[in-house]
Design a protein around this motif. Structure first.
Motif, PDB file in Angstrom:
ATOM      1  N   GLY A  19      -1.898   5.562   5.589  1.00 23.34           N
ATOM      2  CA  GLY A  19      -0.742   5.946   7.101  1.00 23.34           C
ATOM      3  C   GLY A  19      -0.876   4.336   7.284  1.00 23.34           C
ATOM      4  N   THR A  20      -0.700   3.109   6.328  1.00 25.99           N
ATOM      5  CA  THR A  20      -0.573   1.917   7.126  1.00 25.99           C
ATOM      6  C   THR A  20       0.033   1.497   6.210  1.00 25.99           C
ATOM      7  OG1 THR A  20      -2.713   0.923   5.977  1.00 25.99           O
ATOM      8  CG2 THR A  20      -2.950   1.139   8.007  1.00 25.99           C
ATOM      9  N   VAL A  21       0.328   0.297   6.218  1.00 27.74           N
ATOM     10  CA  VAL A  21       1.532  -0.535   5.700  1.00 27.74           C
ATOM     11  C   VAL A  21       1.198  -0.928   4.546  1.00 27.74           C
ATOM     12  CG1 VAL A  21       3.461  -2.347   5.236  1.00 27.74           C
ATOM     13  CG2 VAL A  21       3.416  -0.921   7.210  1.00 27.74           C
ATOM     14  N   LEU A  22      -0.283  -1.292   4.447  1.00 28.54           N
ATOM     15  CA  LEU A  22      -1.302  -1.858   3.341  1.00 28.54           C
ATOM     16  C   LEU A  22      -1.631  -0.776   2.544  1.00 28.54           C
ATOM     17  CD1 LEU A  22      -2.659  -4.208   2.214  1.00 28.54           C
ATOM     18  CD2 LEU A  22      -4.369  -3.334   4.041  1.00 28.54           C
ATOM     19  N   ALA A  23      -1.650   0.264   2.695  1.00 31.99           N
ATOM     20  CA  ALA A  23      -2.094   1.687   1.686  1.00 31.99           C
ATOM     21  C   ALA A  23      -0.063   1.935   1.313  1.00 31.99           C
ATOM     22  CB  ALA A  23      -2.247   2.410   2.091  1.00 31.99           C
ATOM     23  N   GLN A  24       0.564   1.405   1.599  1.00 34.12           N
ATOM     24  CA  GLN A  24       1.918   1.714   0.788  1.00 34.12           C
ATOM     25  C   GLN A  24       2.308   0.704  -0.603  1.00 34.12           C
ATOM     26  OE1 GLN A  24       5.839   1.961   3.719  1.00 34.12           O
ATOM     27  NE2 GLN A  24       4.567   2.767   4.894  1.00 34.12           N
ATOM     28  N   GLN A  25       1.222  -1.231  -0.176  1.00 28.46           N
ATOM     29  CA  GLN A  25       1.663  -1.888  -0.619  1.00 28.46           C
ATOM     30  C   GLN A  25       0.591  -1.481  -1.740  1.00 28.46           C
ATOM     31  OE1 GLN A  25       3.588  -4.448  -0.754  1.00 28.46           O
ATOM     32  NE2 GLN A  25       2.800  -4.589  -2.954  1.00 28.46           N
ATOM     33  N   SER A  26      -0.515  -0.818  -1.916  1.00 24.39           N
ATOM     34  CA  SER A  26      -1.432  -0.373  -2.730  1.00 24.39           C
ATOM     35  C   SER A  26      -1.183   0.206  -3.261  1.00 24.39           C
ATOM     36  CB  SER A  26      -2.591  -0.307  -1.567  1.00 24.39           C
ATOM     37  OG  SER A  26      -3.044  -1.042  -1.422  1.00 24.39           O
ATOM     38  N   GLN A  27      -0.260   1.275  -3.038  1.00 22.18           N
ATOM     39  CA  GLN A  27       0.566   2.636  -3.468  1.00 22.18           C
ATOM     40  C   GLN A  27       1.586   1.704  -4.924  1.00 22.18           C
ATOM     41  OE1 GLN A  27       2.071   5.940  -1.724  1.00 22.18           O
ATOM     42  NE2 GLN A  27       0.544   6.419  -0.667  1.00 22.18           N
ATOM     43  N   ILE A  28       2.107   0.890  -4.335  1.00 25.65           N
ATOM     44  CA  ILE A  28       3.035  -0.105  -5.170  1.00 25.65           C
ATOM     45  C   ILE A  28       2.223  -0.752  -6.289  1.00 25.65           C
ATOM     46  CG2 ILE A  28       4.781  -1.411  -5.372  1.00 25.65           C
ATOM     47  CD1 ILE A  28       5.891  -0.662  -2.897  1.00 25.65           C
ATOM     48  N   ASP A  29       1.185  -1.496  -5.940  1.00 26.89           N
ATOM     49  CA  ASP A  29       0.819  -2.466  -7.384  1.00 26.89           C
ATOM     50  C   ASP A  29       0.349  -0.953  -7.851  1.00 26.89           C
ATOM     51  OD1 ASP A  29       0.835  -4.431  -5.862  1.00 26.89           O
ATOM     52  OD2 ASP A  29      -0.436  -4.252  -4.449  1.00 26.89           O
ATOM     53  N   LEU A  30      -1.005  -0.262  -7.557  1.00 27.52           N
ATOM     54  CA  LEU A  30      -1.198   0.880  -8.094  1.00 27.52           C
ATOM     55  C   LEU A  30      -0.359   1.193  -9.579  1.00 27.52           C
ATOM     56  CD1 LEU A  30      -3.739   2.897  -5.845  1.00 27.52           C
ATOM     57  CD2 LEU A  30      -4.972   1.520  -8.158  1.00 27.52           C
ATOM     58  N   ALA A  31       0.514   1.814  -9.085  1.00 25.18           N
ATOM     59  CA  ALA A  31       1.578   2.119  -9.929  1.00 25.18           C
ATOM     60  C   ALA A  31       2.565   1.049 -11.497  1.00 25.18           C
ATOM     61  CB  ALA A  31       3.233   2.950  -9.402  1.00 25.18           C
ATOM     62  N   TYR A  32       2.432   0.259 -10.488  1.00 26.71           N
ATOM     63  CA  TYR A  32       2.323  -1.426 -11.425  1.00 26.71           C
ATOM     64  C   TYR A  32       1.195  -1.605 -12.447  1.00 26.71           C
ATOM     65  CZ  TYR A  32       3.056  -6.425 -13.367  1.00 26.71           C
ATOM     66  OH  TYR A  32       3.168  -7.240 -13.598  1.00 26.71           O
ATOM     67  N   LEU A  33       0.011  -1.296 -11.783  1.00 22.42           N
ATOM     68  CA  LEU A  33      -1.029  -1.541 -12.867  1.00 22.42           C
ATOM     69  C   LEU A  33      -1.272  -0.216 -14.260  1.00 22.42           C
ATOM     70  CD1 LEU A  33      -3.623  -3.306 -10.323  1.00 22.42           C
ATOM     71  CD2 LEU A  33      -2.466  -4.610 -11.974  1.00 22.42           C
ATOM     72  N   TYR A  34      -1.066   0.201 -13.815  1.00 23.01           N
ATOM     73  CA  TYR A  34      -1.633   1.803 -14.492  1.00 23.01           C
ATOM     74  C   TYR A  34      -0.597   1.644 -15.587  1.00 23.01           C
ATOM     75  CZ  TYR A  34      -4.050   4.679 -11.495  1.00 23.01           C
ATOM     76  OH  TYR A  34      -5.270   5.156 -10.615  1.00 23.01           O
ATOM     77  N   TRP A  35       1.247   1.318 -15.153  1.00 24.14           N
ATOM     78  CA  TRP A  35       1.827   1.002 -16.343  1.00 24.14           C
ATOM     79  C   TRP A  35       1.466   0.090 -17.263  1.00 24.14           C
ATOM     80  CZ3 TRP A  35       5.816  -2.862 -15.226  1.00 24.14           C
ATOM     81  CH2 TRP A  35       6.752  -2.796 -16.493  1.00 24.14           C
ATOM     82  N   LYS A  36       0.541  -0.972 -16.404  1.00 22.50           N
ATOM     83  CA  LYS A  36       0.891  -2.138 -17.080  1.00 22.50           C
ATOM     84  C   LYS A  36       0.124  -1.858 -17.629  1.00 22.50           C
ATOM     85  CE  LYS A  36       1.300  -5.939 -16.881  1.00 22.50           C
ATOM     86  NZ  LYS A  36       2.116  -7.181 -18.115  1.00 22.50           N
ATOM     87  N   THR A  37      -1.790  -1.372 -17.624  1.00 16.61           N
ATOM     88  CA  THR A  37      -2.895  -0.846 -18.725  1.00 16.61           C
ATOM     89  C   THR A  37      -2.140   0.520 -19.277  1.00 16.61           C
ATOM     90  OG1 THR A  37      -3.826   0.915 -17.125  1.00 16.61           O
ATOM     91  CG2 THR A  37      -4.066  -1.634 -17.399  1.00 16.61           C
ATOM     92  N   GLY A  38      -1.045   0.962 -18.958  1.00 16.57           N
ATOM     93  CA  GLY A  38      -0.836   2.459 -20.567  1.00 16.57           C
ATOM     94  C   GLY A  38      -1.247   3.203 -19.938  1.00 16.57           C
ATOM     95  N   GLU A  39      -1.369   3.515 -18.822  1.00 17.86           N
ATOM     96  CA  GLU A  39      -1.306   5.026 -18.001  1.00 17.86           C
ATOM     97  C   GLU A  39      -0.264   5.244 -17.482  1.00 17.86           C
ATOM     98  OE1 GLU A  39      -3.703   6.786 -17.905  1.00 17.86           O
ATOM     99  OE2 GLU A  39      -5.169   5.847 -19.349  1.00 17.86           O
ATOM    100  N   ARG A  40       1.150   5.258 -18.603  1.00 21.05           N
ATOM    101  CA  ARG A  40       2.222   5.894 -17.778  1.00 21.05           C
ATOM    102  C   ARG A  40       1.915   6.779 -16.717  1.00 21.05           C
ATOM    103  NH1 ARG A  40       6.285   8.926 -20.237  1.00 21.05           N
ATOM    104  NH2 ARG A  40       7.946   9.158 -19.426  1.00 21.05           N
ATOM    105  N   ALA A  41       1.970   8.313 -17.943  1.00 28.47           N
ATOM    106  CA  ALA A  41       1.942   9.558 -16.423  1.00 28.47           C
ATOM    107  C   ALA A  41       1.328   9.286 -15.269  1.00 28.47           C
ATOM    108  CB  ALA A  41       1.051  10.361 -16.497  1.00 28.47           C
ATOM    109  N   GLN A  42       0.195   9.038 -14.742  1.00 27.79           N
ATOM    110  CA  GLN A  42      -0.437   8.156 -14.314  1.00 27.79           C
ATOM    111  C   GLN A  42       0.540   7.109 -13.100  1.00 27.79           C
ATOM    112  OE1 GLN A  42      -2.922   9.503 -12.595  1.00 27.79           O
ATOM    113  NE2 GLN A  42      -4.312   8.361 -11.435  1.00 27.79           N
ATOM    114  N   ALA A  43       1.153   6.073 -14.058  1.00 26.28           N
ATOM    115  CA  ALA A  43       2.219   5.460 -13.270  1.00 26.28           C
ATOM    116  C   ALA A  43       3.226   6.345 -12.088  1.00 26.28           C
ATOM    117  CB  ALA A  43       2.790   4.028 -13.754  1.00 26.28           C
ATOM    118  N   LEU A  44       3.774   7.256 -13.059  1.00 24.92           N
ATOM    119  CA  LEU A  44       4.692   7.704 -12.677  1.00 24.92           C
ATOM    120  C   LEU A  44       4.441   8.478 -11.415  1.00 24.92           C
ATOM    121  CD1 LEU A  44       6.348   9.031 -15.845  1.00 24.92           C
ATOM    122  CD2 LEU A  44       7.889   7.270 -13.894  1.00 24.92           C
ATOM    123  N   THR A  45       3.872   9.132 -11.561  1.00 20.21           N
ATOM    124  CA  THR A  45       2.595   9.921 -10.372  1.00 20.21           C
ATOM    125  C   THR A  45       2.405   9.269  -9.304  1.00 20.21           C
ATOM    126  OG1 THR A  45       1.178  11.517 -11.802  1.00 20.21           O
ATOM    127  CG2 THR A  45       0.930  11.047  -9.602  1.00 20.21           C
TER     128      THR A  45
END
Length: 271
Positions: A72-98
């Protein structure tokens, strides 16, 4: 600067803006909540260190915990964005998109929404994917163009909704690249069918390329394939119509001589 060099810098820029917002968040927390906030911030700092060092797996684990601790915080939002980026970088495209789709759905007023849309496009777009490269290694008629079209739509939404975004110029370049690549794909498939004597299929795919991607360089060959296919099918009116369009739009086309006088050179020598 290449495409890849540009997007590697993006998460850092977004993090700065969102982290400032985090520091300005409300201060009326309980002691327990304060401890959770401190733990979340420490985890996030560790995750960023791991990201910068290229240690993506530990960063992903830390960011996943941050999401829970700082819900519920802005920090959690930033974590979501960074998670999507890292999933993409590690080849987890479906997880990144989700992950990035969830962020966009739940945070429509986020200051990082333009970057989230840009990242959604990047996840689908990859300038080195087999879709656009190494064409000869796979039967193109079996390939799925969904990712490229999804990338185009993501970039298009960014451009329309955030015309002044720092990510918009790059998104426009990628949109042009995708259009030209999709057009080339359609023409390649039309050529594939033509070489195998499937003239109806060849004419249909070439016509689709010309109709959908009129301004693409591939439209020139698409028109030529329409002329050749209609000629083989003895559809004289359609052949002549396509030839007139080819002559009008590409008067210096390398295909014209063969289209007008096909006996001069075997058709396969043109490719």
């Amino acid at each position: 600067m290449t495409f890849s060099q540009r997007w590697r810098l993006a998460p850092v820029a977004v993090s700065t803006a969102v982290m400032v917002a985090t520091l300005l968040a409300g201060c009326g927390s309980t002691t327990k909540e304060e401890r959770a906030d401190v733990a979340a911030e420490k985890l996030y700092a560790d995750a960023k260190d791991n990201m910068e060092a290229g240690s993506y797996e530990p960063a992903i684990k830390a960011l996943s915990r941050v999401e829970g601790l700082a819900a519920g915080t802005v920090l959690a939002q930033q974590s979501q964005i960074d998670l999507a980026y890292l999933y993409w970088k590690t080849g987890e495209r479906a997880q990144a998109l989700t992950t990035i789709e969830r962020f966009i759905r739940l945070n429509p007023s986020s200051p990082a929404l333009d970057y989230a849309m840009y990242l959604r496009g990047l996840i689908n777009f990859n300038e080195d994917m087999g879709l656009f490269g190494r064409i000869a290694r796979q039967d193109l008629s079996e390939r799925d163009q969904r990712a490229a079209r999804d990338a185009y739509q993501a970039f298009k939404q960014l451009v329309e909704q955030f015309p002044q975004s720092r990510y918009t110029p790059d998104a426009k370049l990628r949109m042009d690249y995708i259009v030209n690549s999709l057009a080339a794909y359609e023409v390649h498939v039309a050529r594939y069918y033509f070489k195998r004597g499937a003239y109806v299929a060849a004419a249909n795919r070439a016509q689709q390329a010309v109709a959908e991607f009129q301004r693409s360089p591939a439209a020139e060959e698409g028109l030529f394939l329409m002329v050749q296919s209609y000629d083989r099918l003895q559809l004289v009116q359609l052949r002549d119509d396509a030839l007139r369009v080819l002559q009008k739009n590409y008067p210096d086309s390398r295909f014209l001589a063969q289209a007008i006088e096909p006996e001069k050179r075997p058709w396969w020598k043109l490719w």
